[in-house]
Design an enzyme around this catalytic site. Structure first.
Site, PDB file in Angstrom:
ATOM      1  N   SER A 206      32.515  42.687  38.310  1.00  0.00           N
ATOM      2  CA  SER A 206      33.470  42.064  37.372  1.00  0.00           C
ATOM      3  C   SER A 206      34.025  40.817  38.041  1.00  0.00           C
ATOM      4  O   SER A 206      33.843  40.617  39.241  1.00  0.00           O
ATOM      5  CB  SER A 206      34.619  43.033  37.088  1.00  0.00           C
ATOM      6  N   ASP A 207      34.721  39.997  37.290  1.00  0.00           N
ATOM      7  CA  ASP A 207      35.510  38.967  37.955  1.00  0.00           C
ATOM      8  C   ASP A 207      36.835  39.622  38.361  1.00  0.00           C
ATOM      9  O   ASP A 207      37.126  40.766  38.006  1.00  0.00           O
ATOM     10  CB  ASP A 207      35.710  37.738  37.046  1.00  0.00           C
ATOM     11  N   TRP A 208      37.607  38.881  39.079  1.00  0.00           N
ATOM     12  CA  TRP A 208      38.867  39.359  39.650  1.00  0.00           C
ATOM     13  C   TRP A 208      39.756  39.966  38.546  1.00  0.00           C
ATOM     14  O   TRP A 208      40.263  39.211  37.704  1.00  0.00           O
ATOM     15  CB  TRP A 208      39.550  38.152  40.297  1.00  0.00           C
ATOM     16  N   ASN A 209      39.914  41.266  38.545  1.00  0.00           N
ATOM     17  CA  ASN A 209      40.749  41.964  37.539  1.00  0.00           C
ATOM     18  C   ASN A 209      40.234  41.840  36.109  1.00  0.00           C
ATOM     19  O   ASN A 209      40.963  42.159  35.166  1.00  0.00           O
ATOM     20  CB  ASN A 209      42.204  41.457  37.536  1.00  0.00           C
ATOM     21  N   SER A 210      39.019  41.346  35.913  1.00  0.00           N
ATOM     22  CA  SER A 210      38.609  41.077  34.522  1.00  0.00           C
ATOM     23  C   SER A 210      38.447  42.356  33.701  1.00  0.00           C
ATOM     24  O   SER A 210      38.478  42.299  32.475  1.00  0.00           O
ATOM     25  CB  SER A 210      37.338  40.221  34.472  1.00  0.00           C
TER      26      SER A 210
END
Ligand code: NOJ
Length: 755
Positions: free
Chosen positions: A289-293
């Protein structure tokens, strides 16, 4: 080609008439199968908690000095699969030691970092590298970045970014390869080959990550993180193409974006992550995932809480979660509640372990630092070459460039001596102390008498208190060389801009300098095109240097003084004004396409005129329809002539290739490089097709007077499109081709027909 290994199977012979004994069998199996065999063996021993642990990627804040005890404990329990941004080598080693010696199944950690356009030796920003139109150079830069980064134990980079970017307001355009899917695909392939090397298990190879899957660059209004609405056809024909190419290039990992795409955030998008990526493309690496996505799907309004978000992401087959902990916190319950299955989790872990095996981390989990490779001489030379080849000469009135040696120079501007800013966005590890600025290079060169005055202390500076100094030195010099643009921090993630003119008082200072009557050479350093309408007529030359990196200074010196001819071409259409955005060359035609004679200029409309049909074509009354500079555009210090442009062989109806050839001659006085570009248009389709699409390009170098025949080869596949019945098709009909210098160059037109 598959590699085969001898696998020794030790089985227990339990025949009734003999005593149990071990039998040893040697079996020849492929390297890939051997990995799957090992994965099965590990998976069978892992607890549910450990499996969930493999899907977790954690970081450590750089402000926290000591390694937190909780992190060490978590690694010991096998609850973490990867780390990002661990930049203390001892910490990285200690974490890996715990994983390898104390964790239940001794699964190595994988350490990641954003190594985007260099690690210590910084290359031009990716948009600049794309302007080189030189994939070999890009591959070399990525290889060097991997060699340097791997000395810190980094075996995974979050690059390349393959988001098609048609909006220069979006700060991350700097990190892209621009607006075109073909160029982005070719550049993506080059980065992946460079980062991953010939063999992923070599200790200097790092796994690449094609990001952000998909559509992140189509953020509404260029506002970062914003909604993307992309119709099904554009999604397949434009936005997905570079990712498909990345998968074909064996990219090890992909990253999902933050964005909502057509109503479904991509981090929970089963169609994209399972149907397209796994089922259609056969991707066997893992997706992060992207950061916290994942948990951001809650504010998106797509999941009511983090547990639901985790469920949606996991069911879509997003394998690893960056920084947030929704998998760790909820996966067990999701499985108990039958909202997710352990079999699916096994698949995710399998994907992650496969890459860890391919990286050779099980055999060689530790790294031996070879710090003397950082800033190695050949790395700096490559960075200089990349910077030189990415610069785009946009204007050169009266051939003011190259600078003649006899002329004295007034070096002015906030970016003439800004070592940090010339590195650009995403340069966590680049060091300004090792960066060579243009001012330093001109001083060291000593070929020109120079005077220096900053004029403005940084790009956004709104004070004119230094103007007089600058004007004074300008008056005492033959030529003004103004280094303007944007500081590094003005582009990149979350750094979108609504105005794209030169920030601060740069335009005012240029206007004042113009009044001295001295010629002005504007060297722009920026992460995106800058609208130049207010000053373009006041400057004699414009060299766009992007944020050129560590060796920007020497590279700019070589170009300005003519030791090298500029050879970069724009990977993006350059707007005159923000109001024209989005403006890109491969747009669709309208039913009323603009033609020059029909463009109505706002001031030509009679006062009180009736609403009339005069000039009802697609344009702006105040700006027309043309950009400042088209895609593919760039000048050199020479000139090139194209002739004998023809279709050499056409076997396309028999499923063979088309070969197009052109003779290119350097008609100028200096050695220079030309980027010969081939575009096509499918004239009529069951869905409308763009007015032009880049099909091939070649960068060639020619001595003055020399000629070269350039051949382009393409096949039916290259001109196919994703059509109404969700299949890739080539429909019968007429196709046009253009061989030219940029996207608006129509001089050499060819035609062929598919029956
Ligand atoms: C957020 C960015 O969107 C992504 O591209 C980057 O790789 C991660 N942060 C990690 O730094």
């Amino acid at each position: 080609m598959r590699n085969y290994l001898v696998l020794t199977l030790i089985t227990c012979c339990l025949l009734s008439n003999c005593t149990p004994k071990e039998s040893i069998t040697n079996v020849l199996i492929s390297k890939e199968d051997a990995i799957e065999f090992k994965i099965d063996s590990i998976l069978s021993k892992m607890t549910l908690e450990e499996k969930i642990g493999q899907t977790a990627q954690r970081g450590k804040s750089s402000r926290v000095k000591e390694l937190p005890v909780e992190l060490k404990e978590a690694v010991k329990k096998g609850e973490i699969g990867s780390f990002l941004n661990i930049m203390n080598k001892d910490d990285a080693k200690e974490l890996q030691r715990i994983a390898m010696e104390e964790s239940p199944n001794k699964i190595p950690l994988i350490f990641a970092r954003d190594v985007i356009h260099g690690f210590k030796t910084i290359f031009p920003i990716p948009l600049g590298q794309a302007a080189s139109f030189d994939p070999n150079l890009v591959q070399k830069g990525a290889r060097i970045s991997a060699i340097e980064a791997s000395t810190y134990g980094i075996r995974w980079t979050f690059a390349p970014m393959l988001d098609i970017s048609r909006d220069p307001r979006w700060g991350r355009i700097a990190e892209s390869a621009g607006e075109d899917q073909y160029l982005t695909s070719i550049m993506g392939e080059a980065y992946i080959k460079g980062f991953q090397g010939d063999d992923l298990s070599s200790s200097t190879s790092i796994a690449a990550c094609a990001k952000h899957f998909v559509g992140y660059g189509a953020a509404e209004g260029g506002r970062d993180y914003n909604t993307a609405n992309i119709n099904e056809f554009s999604l397949h024909n434009t936005y997905l193409k570079p990712f498909k190419k990345a998968v074909e290039t064996n990219v090890a990992t992909l990253m999902t974006g933050f964005n909502d795409l057509n109503g479904v955030p991509v981090s929970g998008n089963k169609y994209l992550l399972t149907e397209v990526l796994r089922n259609q493309w056969g991707f066997d690496g893992f997706v992060v995932s992207d950061w916290n996505s994942i948990i951001e799907m809650v504010p998106h309004g797509f999941a009511e809480d983090e547990a639901a978000a985790a469920g949606k992401a996991a069911n879509a087959m997003l394998d690893m979660e960056m920084t947030s902990t929704s998998y760790q916190d909820n996966m067990k319950n999701l499985i108990e509640e039958r909202k997710f299955s352990e079999n699916q989790l096994d698949e995710m872990v399998r994907n992650i372990l496969r890459i860890k095996f391919k990286l050779g981390l099980f055999d060689k989990p530790y790294f031996e630092p070879e710090s003397d490779v950082l800033y190695a001489k050949e790395h700096l030379e490559a960075a200089k070459e990349a910077a030189k080849k990415s610069m785009v000469l946009l204007k050169n009135k009266n051939q003011i460039l190259p600078l003649s040696t006899k002329k004295s120079l007034a070096i002015i501007g906030p970016l003439a001596d800004a070592p940090h800013d010339q590195l650009g966005t995403w340069t966590f590890d680049g060091e300004k102390a090792r960066t060579i600025t243009p001012l330093t290079s001109f001083k060291e060169d000593g070929e020109h008498p120079i005077l220096y005055s900053k004029g403005l202390s940084y790009s956004r500076d709104k004070s004119n208190k230094r103007f007089n100094d600058a004007i004074k030195i300008a008056k005492n010099s033959d030529i003004i060389v103004f280094f303007g643009g944007e500081e590094a921090i003005l582009s990149g993630e979350a750094h979108s801009r609504a105005n794209l003119n030169l920030p601060g008082k740069q335009e005012s200072l240029i206007s004042e300098l113009h009044k001295t009557g001295k010629p002005i050479v504007l060297v722009l350093m920026a992460g995106r095109p800058i609208t130049l309408g207010n000053i373009i007529d006041k400057v004699d030359a414009v060299l766009f240097a992007w944020h050129p990196g560590t060796m920007g200074g020497p590279a700019i010196l070589d170009i300005l003084t003519g030791k090298a001819s500029p050879s970069g071409r724009l990977p993006i259409t350059w707007p005159k004004e923000v109001g024209q955005i989005p403006i890109y060359y491969n747009h669709k035609n309208t039913g009323r396409p603009t033609i020059p004679e029909e463009f109505v200029q706002i001031d030509s409309i009679p006062i009180g005129a009736w609403q009339s049909s005069l000039g009802n074509t697609s344009h702006y009354l105040d700006l027309g329809y043309l950009p400042q500079y088209p895609f593919g555009y760039g000048l050199t210090y020479s000139s090139f002539e194209y002739c004998d442009v023809k279709i050499l062989s056409n076997e396309i109806n028999e499923n063979g290739p088309i070969i197009v050839s052109a003779k290119i001659t350097n008609t100028g006085n200096v050695i220079a490089e030309e980027v010969v570009q081939l575009y096509f248009r499918d004239m009529v389709g069951s869905i409308t097709r763009p007015v032009k699409e880049l099909l091939r390009f070649k960068k060639i170098e020619l001595e003055p007077g020399a000629s070269k025949i350039v051949d382009f080869v393409f096949s039916k596949d290259d001109i196919s499109f994703y059509g109404l019945d969700k299949k890739w098709v080539v429909e019968p009909g007429k196709f046009k081709l253009w061989v030219g210098k940029h996207a608006l160059d129509q001089t050499h037109e060819l035609e062929f027909v598919i029956e």
